[in-house]
Write an enzyme that holds these catalytic residues in place. Structure first.
Site, mmCIF file in Angstrom:
data_model
loop_
_atom_site.group_PDB
_atom_site.id
_atom_site.type_symbol
_atom_site.label_atom_id
_atom_site.label_comp_id
_atom_site.label_asym_id
_atom_site.label_seq_id
_atom_site.Cartn_x
_atom_site.Cartn_y
_atom_site.Cartn_z
ATOM 1 N N ASP A 167 96.018 45.124 -13.935
ATOM 2 C CA ASP A 167 97.095 44.282 -14.315
ATOM 3 C C ASP A 167 97.141 44.428 -15.934
ATOM 4 O O ASP A 167 96.135 44.864 -16.615
ATOM 5 C CB ASP A 167 97.176 43.178 -13.996
ATOM 6 C CG ASP A 167 98.577 42.356 -13.847
ATOM 7 O OD1 ASP A 167 99.557 42.936 -13.747
ATOM 8 O OD2 ASP A 167 98.611 41.159 -13.377
ATOM 9 N N HIS A 168 98.273 43.659 -16.624
ATOM 10 C CA HIS A 168 98.497 43.774 -18.064
ATOM 11 C C HIS A 168 97.115 43.731 -18.857
ATOM 12 O O HIS A 168 96.062 43.129 -18.941
ATOM 13 C CB HIS A 168 98.801 42.337 -18.647
ATOM 14 C CG HIS A 168 100.202 42.024 -17.911
ATOM 15 N ND1 HIS A 168 101.433 42.129 -18.517
ATOM 16 C CD2 HIS A 168 100.590 41.503 -16.606
ATOM 17 C CE1 HIS A 168 102.416 41.841 -17.875
ATOM 18 N NE2 HIS A 168 101.958 41.351 -16.619
ATOM 19 N N GLU A 211 100.595 33.861 -18.452
ATOM 20 C CA GLU A 211 99.624 34.399 -17.389
ATOM 21 C C GLU A 211 98.310 34.751 -17.942
ATOM 22 O O GLU A 211 98.305 35.540 -19.029
ATOM 23 C CB GLU A 211 100.307 35.552 -16.647
ATOM 24 C CG GLU A 211 99.454 35.892 -15.398
ATOM 25 C CD GLU A 211 99.991 37.069 -14.632
ATOM 26 O OE1 GLU A 211 100.544 36.806 -13.656
ATOM 27 O OE2 GLU A 211 100.230 38.065 -15.280
ATOM 28 N N HIS A 255 107.607 42.287 -12.349
ATOM 29 C CA HIS A 255 106.655 41.227 -12.792
ATOM 30 C C HIS A 255 107.240 39.851 -12.511
ATOM 31 O O HIS A 255 108.519 39.768 -12.982
ATOM 32 C CB HIS A 255 106.081 41.230 -14.032
ATOM 33 C CG HIS A 255 105.118 42.504 -14.426
ATOM 34 N ND1 HIS A 255 103.969 42.163 -14.589
ATOM 35 C CD2 HIS A 255 105.436 43.800 -14.002
ATOM 36 C CE1 HIS A 255 103.220 43.447 -14.550
ATOM 37 N NE2 HIS A 255 103.838 44.447 -14.374
ATOM 38 N N ASN A 314 104.611 42.307 -8.314
ATOM 39 C CA ASN A 314 103.312 41.578 -8.689
ATOM 40 C C ASN A 314 103.421 40.283 -7.962
ATOM 41 O O ASN A 314 104.439 39.781 -7.923
ATOM 42 C CB ASN A 314 102.855 41.526 -9.954
ATOM 43 C CG ASN A 314 102.566 43.109 -10.527
ATOM 44 O OD1 ASN A 314 102.590 44.038 -10.066
ATOM 45 N ND2 ASN A 314 102.122 42.975 -12.113
ATOM 46 N N HIS A 322 106.325 34.844 -15.945
ATOM 47 C CA HIS A 322 105.222 34.547 -15.211
ATOM 48 C C HIS A 322 105.280 32.979 -14.767
ATOM 49 O O HIS A 322 105.501 32.212 -15.630
ATOM 50 C CB HIS A 322 104.012 34.925 -16.018
ATOM 51 C CG HIS A 322 103.843 36.220 -15.965
ATOM 52 N ND1 HIS A 322 103.622 37.123 -17.339
ATOM 53 C CD2 HIS A 322 103.873 37.447 -14.990
ATOM 54 C CE1 HIS A 322 103.471 38.416 -16.794
ATOM 55 N NE2 HIS A 322 103.375 38.618 -15.592
HETATM 56 ZN ZN ZN Z 1 102.948 40.572 -15.026
#
Ligand code: ZN
Length: 367
Positions: free
Chosen positions: A119-120, A193, A273, A295, A236
């Site tokens: 992820d990110h 997040e 997202h 996600n 998020h």
């Molecule tokens: Zn994300």
């Protein structure tokens, strides 16, 4: 006692018979992963991409995908990797490698395809997260083994778009050499997040423009396969209904700008997202605009914790030693409540498969 077993023979098993066949379906190969994404794009559905941080979350994810007969994506964030490496080591790449290797072994016992993703990864974490993970895949390939991860995300959305695309281009070249897909992001996903907080970002930055989508396509097309997290008001975290204003038509307009200029084949694989709490009709709307991965983290975090909270509250005087009593070992054994968390996560993830229309569409065995 008394029965003599020859070497390699297991007691209670008839050596003349073959051992019961257990299907071996490891993590998707690069070709299988491409086929998964193509099938979703063509079929108008998307894969849940669930963040995992531990064996119970991996096992819950695999159970959900298998029960739903859906292929899926299992992903690790920088914070998830750091957590998995232990509180005294705190090495995000090491933890991600451990979770990925565990998933490779465990996934062999299921008959759906799962892909591994990270992820990110913000620019300041490329050296300590993305690079060691790419090196780990390169090492495996050199030893004749398959890739560790199928795809990685580089999130340069905090940078001006040209700088973001410069780094994304370099990383995509590296990924392409290893048959890895790169996810990039332009525009900003709001909220917080994994310790990355964008709640102060101006509202207009939360929406990717059609011009930005064309710029991203033109920068990356032809270098390697990529997925694109375009933002359309996503946030998020979890919010009360009405607090988040999603504009899925941003994705439609952006795809149109790209395909008008470069032809129908230029349609991009988009990633959704910050989808927690999104009404079903808005989720479904994005599937028509090329979203192939959504996600899921906040909702499955809650689904994991909810039954554990119930266990603790209902069994208060068993999980604790109160008033000189000794508690109940069966109730405070972590396996008892972690199993409930695993089951809660699995149920919620199966719902995500239904929402994203991936249920029943596994291509395992056909590719
Ligand atoms: Zn994300």
């Amino acid at each position: 006692m008394g029965s003599s077993l020859t070497t390699g023979q297991v007691k209670g098993m008839n050596p003349a018979r073959p051992v019961k066949h257990i299907p071996i379906m490891p993590v998707a190969t690069p070709a299988q992963y491409r086929a998964m994404l193509d099938a979703a794009q063509k079929g108008g559905y998307a894969y849940p991409a669930i963040n995992v941080t531990s064996l119970p979350t991996i096992n819950g994810a695999l159970k959900a995908f298998a029960d739903a007969k859906s292929d899926g994506i299992i992903q690790v964030s920088t914070g998830g990797g750091e957590f998995a490496s232990g509180t005294s080591v705190k090495d995000m790449a090491l933890g991600a490698i451990v979770l990925a290797e565990a998933t490779h072994r465990l996934a062999e016992r299921y008959n759906v395809l799962v892909a591994l993703h990270t992820d990110h990864c913000h620019p300041n974490k490329v050296e300590k997260f993305l690079k060691p993970l790419l090196a780990a895949t390169a090492e495996r390939r050199a030893a004749g083994r398959g890739n560790l991860f199928n795809s990685h995300m580089f999130d340069g959305s905090e940078l001006p778009l040209d700088e973001n695309m410069k780094i994304s281009t370099e990383l995509l070249k590296e990924c392409a050499e290893l048959d890895i897909i790169l996810e990039v992001e332009a525009g900003v996903v709001g909220g917080e997040e994994d310790g990355h907080d964008t709640s102060g970002v101006p509202a207009d930055k939360l929406y990717t423009t059609p011009e930005d989508m064309v710029t991203v396509y033109e920068a990356l097309n032809g270098i390697g396969r990529f997925m694109f997290a375009a933002t359309f008001g996503n946030v998020h975290g979890s919010y009360k209904p009405g607090a988040v204003k999603l504009k899925p038509t941003i994705l439609r307009d952006g795809q149109k700008a790209v395909t008008d200029k470069h032809g129908a084949a230029a349609e991009m694989d988009l990633v959704f997202h910050g989808g927690s709490g999104t009404p079903l009709e808005e989720i479904r709307e994005t599937l028509g605009y090329g979203v192939i991965k959504m996600n899921i983290d906040t909702d499955t975090q809650y689904a994991f914790t909810r039954p554990i909270a119930e266990h603790m509250f209902k069994n208060y005087d068993g999980v604790l030693k109160i008033d000189g009593e000794i508690g109940d070992k069966k109730l405070y054994d972590p396996r008892g409540y972690l199993k409930k968390g695993e089951a809660g996560l699995a149920t919620r993830l199966q719902q995500a498969c239904d929402d994203l229309l991936s249920t029943g569409k596994s291509i395992c065995g056909s590719i």
